[in-house]
Design a protein around this motif. Structure first.
Motif, PDB file in Angstrom:
ATOM      1  N   UNK A  56     -13.565  -5.964  -0.214  1.00 23.11           N
ATOM      2  CA  UNK A  56     -14.450  -6.790  -1.032  1.00 23.11           C
ATOM      3  C   UNK A  56     -14.220  -6.648  -2.520  1.00 23.11           C
ATOM      4  N   UNK A  57     -13.200  -5.925  -2.922  1.00 25.01           N
ATOM      5  CA  UNK A  57     -12.823  -5.756  -4.331  1.00 25.01           C
ATOM      6  C   UNK A  57     -11.317  -5.964  -4.430  1.00 25.01           C
ATOM      7  N   UNK A  58     -10.807  -6.301  -5.624  1.00 26.72           N
ATOM      8  CA  UNK A  58      -9.357  -6.459  -5.764  1.00 26.72           C
ATOM      9  C   UNK A  58      -8.617  -5.168  -5.423  1.00 26.72           C
ATOM     10  N   UNK A  59      -7.506  -5.292  -4.734  1.00 27.87           N
ATOM     11  CA  UNK A  59      -6.689  -4.142  -4.360  1.00 27.87           C
ATOM     12  C   UNK A  59      -5.497  -4.007  -5.295  1.00 27.87           C
ATOM     13  N   UNK A  60      -4.729  -5.077  -5.438  1.00 31.55           N
ATOM     14  CA  UNK A  60      -3.596  -5.079  -6.360  1.00 31.55           C
ATOM     15  C   UNK A  60      -3.826  -6.112  -7.454  1.00 31.55           C
ATOM     16  N   UNK A  61      -2.876  -6.212  -8.351  1.00 32.78           N
ATOM     17  CA  UNK A  61      -2.952  -7.185  -9.438  1.00 32.78           C
ATOM     18  C   UNK A  61      -2.272  -8.496  -9.075  1.00 32.78           C
ATOM     19  N   UNK A  62      -2.172  -8.764  -7.797  1.00 36.68           N
ATOM     20  CA  UNK A  62      -1.563  -9.994  -7.326  1.00 36.68           C
ATOM     21  C   UNK A  62      -0.305  -9.772  -6.531  1.00 36.68           C
ATOM     22  N   UNK A  63       0.330  -8.615  -6.707  1.00 35.75           N
ATOM     23  CA  UNK A  63       1.543  -8.309  -5.966  1.00 35.75           C
ATOM     24  C   UNK A  63       1.241  -7.666  -4.630  1.00 35.75           C
ATOM     25  N   UNK A  64       2.286  -7.324  -3.893  1.00 34.68           N
ATOM     26  CA  UNK A  64       2.143  -6.652  -2.607  1.00 34.68           C
ATOM     27  C   UNK A  64       3.039  -5.422  -2.587  1.00 34.68           C
ATOM     28  N   UNK A  65       2.632  -4.417  -1.809  1.00 34.61           N
ATOM     29  CA  UNK A  65       3.390  -3.168  -1.730  1.00 34.61           C
ATOM     30  C   UNK A  65       3.321  -2.658  -0.298  1.00 34.61           C
ATOM     31  N   UNK A  66       4.444  -2.187   0.192  1.00 42.00           N
ATOM     32  CA  UNK A  66       4.526  -1.696   1.568  1.00 42.00           C
ATOM     33  C   UNK A  66       5.039  -0.259   1.577  1.00 42.00           C
ATOM     34  N   UNK A  67       4.424   0.561   2.449  1.00 44.03           N
ATOM     35  CA  UNK A  67       4.798   1.973   2.564  1.00 44.03           C
ATOM     36  C   UNK A  67       4.943   2.300   4.051  1.00 44.03           C
ATOM     37  N   UNK A  68       6.142   2.759   4.423  1.00 47.39           N
ATOM     38  CA  UNK A  68       6.427   3.046   5.822  1.00 47.39           C
ATOM     39  C   UNK A  68       6.588   4.535   6.102  1.00 47.39           C
ATOM     40  N   UNK A  69       6.590   5.361   5.059  1.00 47.48           N
ATOM     41  CA  UNK A  69       6.666   6.810   5.234  1.00 47.48           C
ATOM     42  C   UNK A  69       6.041   7.483   4.022  1.00 47.48           C
ATOM     43  N   UNK A  70       5.838   8.792   4.114  1.00 45.86           N
ATOM     44  CA  UNK A  70       5.175   9.533   3.047  1.00 45.86           C
ATOM     45  C   UNK A  70       6.008   9.577   1.780  1.00 45.86           C
ATOM     46  N   UNK A  71       7.320   9.546   1.899  1.00 49.44           N
ATOM     47  CA  UNK A  71       8.160   9.585   0.703  1.00 49.44           C
ATOM     48  C   UNK A  71       7.964   8.333  -0.140  1.00 49.44           C
ATOM     49  N   UNK A  72       7.953   7.179   0.497  1.00 50.83           N
ATOM     50  CA  UNK A  72       7.753   5.938  -0.256  1.00 50.83           C
ATOM     51  C   UNK A  72       6.334   5.809  -0.773  1.00 50.83           C
ATOM     52  N   UNK A  73       5.387   6.527  -0.151  1.00 49.48           N
ATOM     53  CA  UNK A  73       3.977   6.426  -0.539  1.00 49.48           C
ATOM     54  C   UNK A  73       3.586   7.392  -1.645  1.00 49.48           C
ATOM     55  N   UNK A  74       4.495   8.230  -2.116  1.00 47.09           N
ATOM     56  CA  UNK A  74       4.163   9.225  -3.139  1.00 47.09           C
ATOM     57  C   UNK A  74       3.546   8.621  -4.404  1.00 47.09           C
ATOM     58  N   UNK A  75       3.984   7.449  -4.896  1.00 47.57           N
ATOM     59  CA  UNK A  75       3.355   6.901  -6.109  1.00 47.57           C
ATOM     60  C   UNK A  75       1.899   6.490  -5.917  1.00 47.57           C
ATOM     61  N   UNK A  76       1.445   6.323  -4.684  1.00 42.77           N
ATOM     62  CA  UNK A  76       0.077   5.858  -4.431  1.00 42.77           C
ATOM     63  C   UNK A  76      -0.710   6.911  -3.655  1.00 42.77           C
ATOM     64  N   UNK A  77      -1.724   7.534  -4.267  1.00 42.42           N
ATOM     65  CA  UNK A  77      -2.549   8.509  -3.539  1.00 42.42           C
ATOM     66  C   UNK A  77      -3.246   7.903  -2.328  1.00 42.42           C
ATOM     67  N   UNK A  78      -3.683   6.643  -2.432  1.00 40.73           N
ATOM     68  CA  UNK A  78      -4.365   6.011  -1.309  1.00 40.73           C
ATOM     69  C   UNK A  78      -3.415   5.827  -0.137  1.00 40.73           C
ATOM     70  N   UNK A  79      -2.220   5.329  -0.391  1.00 39.30           N
ATOM     71  CA  UNK A  79      -1.246   5.146   0.687  1.00 39.30           C
ATOM     72  C   UNK A  79      -0.879   6.481   1.323  1.00 39.30           C
ATOM     73  N   UNK A  80      -0.774   7.517   0.499  1.00 39.12           N
ATOM     74  CA  UNK A  80      -0.436   8.841   1.015  1.00 39.12           C
ATOM     75  C   UNK A  80      -1.515   9.356   1.958  1.00 39.12           C
ATOM     76  N   UNK A  81      -2.772   9.203   1.562  1.00 42.82           N
ATOM     77  CA  UNK A  81      -3.882   9.668   2.403  1.00 42.82           C
ATOM     78  C   UNK A  81      -3.959   8.896   3.712  1.00 42.82           C
ATOM     79  N   UNK A  82      -3.727   7.597   3.649  1.00 47.33           N
ATOM     80  CA  UNK A  82      -3.794   6.781   4.866  1.00 47.33           C
ATOM     81  C   UNK A  82      -2.673   7.140   5.834  1.00 47.33           C
ATOM     82  N   UNK A  83      -1.478   7.410   5.303  1.00 49.53           N
ATOM     83  CA  UNK A  83      -0.350   7.743   6.172  1.00 49.53           C
ATOM     84  C   UNK A  83      -0.458   9.139   6.773  1.00 49.53           C
TER      85      UNK A  83
END
Length: 296
Positions: free
Chosen positions: A96-123
């Protein structure tokens, strides 16, 4: 006014202040302030009375300030919705709130998710295999051996904590960027410009509705092949080939006659997975063909 009347008034005020300053009443004030705005207004007026009764006592005034500041902190409530996608292994979460600034980002492993704390926690949630950030949604993909009924509460808790805290989606110095694959460049031909515009305005919004996205990977003018990469819930979806051929390919061929077909571009991990799957199928077929011989 007589001295006895003054003493009586002071005793009434003192007894009233003692009854109001009981810990039980204070907890009631805080509880009411967290339930509804109307009750919060009532609690605030009661605390104002409490202030008047003890305005001559500095320690009580400090205590009053602590209570009022705690009451003014309203607990933020979020309602995170979920939507199913054509891919049973992917679920779309809408905070119910904006997530990105209009772009999209995909993370398939913990290494690629390092720049995003949220993606890291979810993975780090057992059973979650992929995370996809859209403009206003988060798509989570799971392993087939896990059930959403078990994974959803954990995903809800992580998303609720992140978006309620107001923390950034990426670490400092890892700012996100908008989609560049469909940005029309000066070096693009007229055909490529039309393909990019159609993908950005017609295809991408429809794909994102299903919790996924596409990435333009190029156009071969000699063969007329448009290369696209599927992301989010579209990755590994059984209906992805139908989406490419019956949806995207038909539309591009209709508006751009130079387009002859649309092909999906696979990552190295996907190619390895497909190769291993093919080997497994070959082994199973070989075992089936040998079963009648063993029985004889």
């Amino acid at each position: 006014m007589s001295r006895s009347t003054i003493n009586l008034s002071r005793s009434i005020i003192a007894s009233s202040s003692r009854s109001i300053s009981q810990p039980k009443y204070s907890s009631t004030i805080v509880k009411r302030s967290l339930t509804s705005s109307s009750k919060c207004a009532i609690a605030t007026s009661s605390s104002s009375a409490f202030t008047r009764f003890r305005s001559n006592n500095g320690s009580e005034m400090r205590r009053k300030d602590v209570i009022l500041s705690g009451m003014r902190q309203q607990r933020r409530t979020m309602f995170i919705q979920t939507e199913t996608t054509p891919n049973e292994a992917s679920l779309k979460f809408i905070p119910g709130v904006p997530v990105t600034q209009g772009g999209t980002h995909e993370f398939l492993d913990l290494r690629s998710a390092l720049p995003s704390p949220l993606a890291t926690r979810l993975l780090t949630i057992e059973g979650i295999t992929g995370i996809f950030f859209g403009p206003d949604f988060v798509t989570c993909s799971k392993d087939e051996s896990f059930q959403w009924s078990i994974l959803k509460p954990e995903v809800f808790a992580v998303l609720m904590e992140h978006f309620s805290s107001g923390k950034p989606l990426f670490k400092e110095g890892q700012e996100e960027s908008t989609a560049e694959d469909t940005r029309i460049l000066e070096t693009d031909s007229e055909i490529v410009g039309m393909i990019k515009e159609l993908l950005e305005t017609r295809v991408r919004p429809a794909i994102q509705e299903d919790g996924g996205d596409i990435e333009y990977k190029g156009f071969e003018e000699d063969t007329g092949i448009v290369k696209l990469k599927l992301k989010g819930s579209c990755r590994g979806c059984s209906s992805s080939s139908v989406t490419l051929k019956n949806g995207i390919e038909r539309m591009l061929m209709h508006y751009v006659p130079e387009v002859q077909s649309v092909e999906q571009v696979l990552d190295e991990e996907e190619l390895i997975a497909l190769e291993e799957f093919s080997k497994l199928e070959a082994r199973l077929e070989k075992q089936k063909s040998n079963e009648p011989k063993k029985s004889e």
